[in-house]
Design a protein around this motif. Sequence first.
Motif, mmCIF file in Angstrom:
data_model
loop_
_atom_site.group_PDB
_atom_site.id
_atom_site.type_symbol
_atom_site.label_atom_id
_atom_site.label_comp_id
_atom_site.label_asym_id
_atom_site.label_seq_id
_atom_site.Cartn_x
_atom_site.Cartn_y
_atom_site.Cartn_z
ATOM 1 N N LEU A 184 -14.215 -0.234 -5.459
ATOM 2 C CA LEU A 184 -13.493 -1.122 -4.540
ATOM 3 C C LEU A 184 -13.336 -0.482 -3.162
ATOM 4 N N VAL A 185 -13.126 0.827 -3.144
ATOM 5 C CA VAL A 185 -13.053 1.535 -1.866
ATOM 6 C C VAL A 185 -14.384 1.396 -1.129
ATOM 7 N N ASN A 186 -15.463 1.569 -1.859
ATOM 8 C CA ASN A 186 -16.798 1.436 -1.291
ATOM 9 C C ASN A 186 -17.039 0.007 -0.785
ATOM 10 N N LEU A 187 -16.640 -0.982 -1.581
ATOM 11 C CA LEU A 187 -16.807 -2.386 -1.196
ATOM 12 C C LEU A 187 -15.983 -2.722 0.044
ATOM 13 N N ALA A 188 -14.766 -2.183 0.106
ATOM 14 C CA ALA A 188 -13.903 -2.441 1.258
ATOM 15 C C ALA A 188 -14.498 -1.863 2.533
ATOM 16 N N ARG A 193 -14.288 -6.175 3.391
ATOM 17 C CA ARG A 193 -13.058 -5.560 3.858
ATOM 18 C C ARG A 193 -11.827 -6.439 3.569
ATOM 19 N N ASN A 194 -11.966 -7.751 3.736
ATOM 20 C CA ASN A 194 -10.808 -8.641 3.613
ATOM 21 C C ASN A 194 -10.477 -9.038 2.185
ATOM 22 N N CYS A 195 -11.386 -8.776 1.246
ATOM 23 C CA CYS A 195 -11.098 -9.198 -0.131
ATOM 24 C C CYS A 195 -11.963 -8.442 -1.134
ATOM 25 N N PRO A 196 -11.659 -7.164 -1.383
ATOM 26 C CA PRO A 196 -12.400 -6.438 -2.422
ATOM 27 C C PRO A 196 -12.159 -7.038 -3.811
ATOM 28 N N LEU A 197 -10.882 -7.297 -4.139
ATOM 29 C CA LEU A 197 -10.546 -7.823 -5.469
ATOM 30 C C LEU A 197 -9.398 -8.809 -5.359
ATOM 31 N N VAL A 198 -9.442 -9.842 -6.203
ATOM 32 C CA VAL A 198 -8.374 -10.839 -6.231
ATOM 33 C C VAL A 198 -8.247 -11.368 -7.657
ATOM 34 N N THR A 199 -7.060 -11.835 -8.018
ATOM 35 C CA THR A 199 -6.850 -12.453 -9.325
ATOM 36 C C THR A 199 -5.865 -13.605 -9.182
ATOM 37 N N ASP A 200 -6.008 -14.589 -10.044
ATOM 38 C CA ASP A 200 -5.028 -15.671 -10.114
ATOM 39 C C ASP A 200 -4.293 -15.650 -11.452
ATOM 40 N N SER A 256 1.886 0.621 -11.555
ATOM 41 C CA SER A 256 1.972 1.492 -10.372
ATOM 42 C C SER A 256 0.633 1.523 -9.628
ATOM 43 N N LEU A 257 -0.471 1.550 -10.392
ATOM 44 C CA LEU A 257 -1.797 1.534 -9.776
ATOM 45 C C LEU A 257 -2.027 0.217 -9.034
ATOM 46 N N MET A 258 -1.636 -0.900 -9.662
ATOM 47 C CA MET A 258 -1.836 -2.207 -9.023
ATOM 48 C C MET A 258 -1.002 -2.331 -7.748
ATOM 49 N N ILE A 259 0.209 -1.803 -7.760
ATOM 50 C CA ILE A 259 1.057 -1.815 -6.557
ATOM 51 C C ILE A 259 0.377 -1.041 -5.435
ATOM 52 N N SER A 260 -0.234 0.087 -5.784
ATOM 53 C CA SER A 260 -0.935 0.895 -4.768
ATOM 54 C C SER A 260 -2.171 0.171 -4.256
ATOM 55 N N TRP A 261 -2.842 -0.590 -5.125
ATOM 56 C CA TRP A 261 -4.022 -1.348 -4.692
ATOM 57 C C TRP A 261 -3.648 -2.435 -3.687
ATOM 58 N N VAL A 262 -2.534 -3.110 -3.933
ATOM 59 C CA VAL A 262 -2.091 -4.145 -2.989
ATOM 60 C C VAL A 262 -1.704 -3.503 -1.663
ATOM 61 N N ARG A 263 -0.989 -2.379 -1.745
ATOM 62 C CA ARG A 263 -0.532 -1.693 -0.525
ATOM 63 C C ARG A 263 -1.731 -1.221 0.313
ATOM 64 N N SER A 264 -2.783 -0.754 -0.353
ATOM 65 C CA SER A 264 -3.966 -0.249 0.365
ATOM 66 C C SER A 264 -5.005 -1.338 0.616
ATOM 67 N N GLU A 265 -4.684 -2.574 0.236
ATOM 68 C CA GLU A 265 -5.536 -3.748 0.468
ATOM 69 C C GLU A 265 -6.854 -3.699 -0.293
ATOM 70 N N LEU A 266 -6.874 -2.965 -1.412
ATOM 71 C CA LEU A 266 -8.016 -3.058 -2.320
ATOM 72 C C LEU A 266 -7.932 -4.340 -3.147
ATOM 73 N N MET A 267 -6.696 -4.834 -3.340
ATOM 74 C CA MET A 267 -6.471 -6.059 -4.088
ATOM 75 C C MET A 267 -5.534 -6.969 -3.296
#
Length: 451
Positions: A184-188, A193-200, A256-267
């Motif tokens: 995801l870091v690589n994809l971003a 950049r604007n949407c590496p990963l998303v979920t509904d 905790s990992l998911m919170i960090s992903w949102v904060r870093s805009e990976l998700m």
Amino acid sequence: MKIHRLFSVPNLARTLSLASVFTFAGMPQVYAATDIQVWHSLNEHNAGVFEKLVKQFNRDQDDVKVTVKAFDTNNAIESALAESAKSKKTPNLVQLDNNRNPDAIAQRHYIQPLYSLLAKYPIKDAKWFVSPDAGFMRDGKGRMLALPYMVEVPVMFYNVSAFKKAGIVPAQPQRSWPGLQDQLVNLANKATRNCPLVTDEPVSINLENLAAVNNQRYVAVETVAVHSNSKGKKAKVKTKVEPAFIFDSVYVKHLSLMISWVRSELMLKPDQEGVAVKRFANNECAVLMSDSSHLGAFRDKNVLDFGVSGLPYYPEVTSKPGNPFVDGAGFWTTSGHSAAEDKATAQFLAWLSQTKNAATWYQNTGYLPLTQQAFNSTDASYYKNLGDWRNLVAVYANPQVLTSRSFNVSNYPQIRAMFHQQLDRALNGQEPAVPTLSAASAEADHLMQAK
């Protein structure tokens, strides 16, 4: 008025009587078709596939006419169904979501369990695809309560073009959460950049199937003491087994990992309004974690090059990923209809179960196959550009281990909505993982006891 003798009243009656004999002796008698009504809340693409099948059924025979009524949501169906039950004008078939307590639906006074209908009008030769021990739409005795027509599983859709643009070889996501993070870091940096990963589906991905895919129990079992006091007698203590949600260190680490992903805009922050699915369909996102039922719509997008993979797992928790829970909805039959309507309903269900029709439904929607015949008749070319989709489907025909069997919890729709609220607060940075999960567990215990 002068009446000609040839057409006097007695002669006229005899003439009409004879005419009717000659008219119908040489013509086939016309019978009115039996009308049945079906309610559904399928998404736009899958509704189109279903309604095309209904039109074909109505053309194929003259005995039954199926009328379809579409609703926006399952909640809208539930409200309309409750009102129709008051006036005893329920539809013959109705799509109801999996509420993780199908026995409660089966006990409604206007519901007829499917096994009861099929005892009178069997569907011959159909071998149901999903293993009975998966527990989907079945009671404690394994009897089918509803037709498992809209069975879906959570998957990881990925944009092949985005992975290629980022230079990821092979162009597919890793199955471990840490490995996916590196991608995801690589994809971003190089592709999306604007949407590496998303979920509904944040509850499905981060709670329910975090357990199942890591071969852990989602719903634990606790033995609790029950005190009973009788007047003038000594209090008795009994024990009973109750379900419980115990979110251990694996959940804490993951949230905790998911919170960090949102904060870093990976998700992106999770969405339940369909925006996530539309963004992936429009080539904006590299990875979408969502229900498999979107697969058919994605296949129709000629500009979308995508694949399907299983949800990630933690190698330190399990050496091999487990199977996610099956979910979705089924067609429930209702009671209070004439024998002719019940027979017509069974005839329609049998037609949907025929190999050709069941295969059309499977191949064009992303729901799991209704029958084994539908799966077996699907050519290998269908799976050519769909990643691991065939293998992800095939496992559900096999007996399921305990951790992937459907769980049964009272009031789970309310619990799930509460879980979503709690996760939303955490992923918005309003609450750390530990207090979020503690509060969710405590509130779930309370809701399970609510009447």
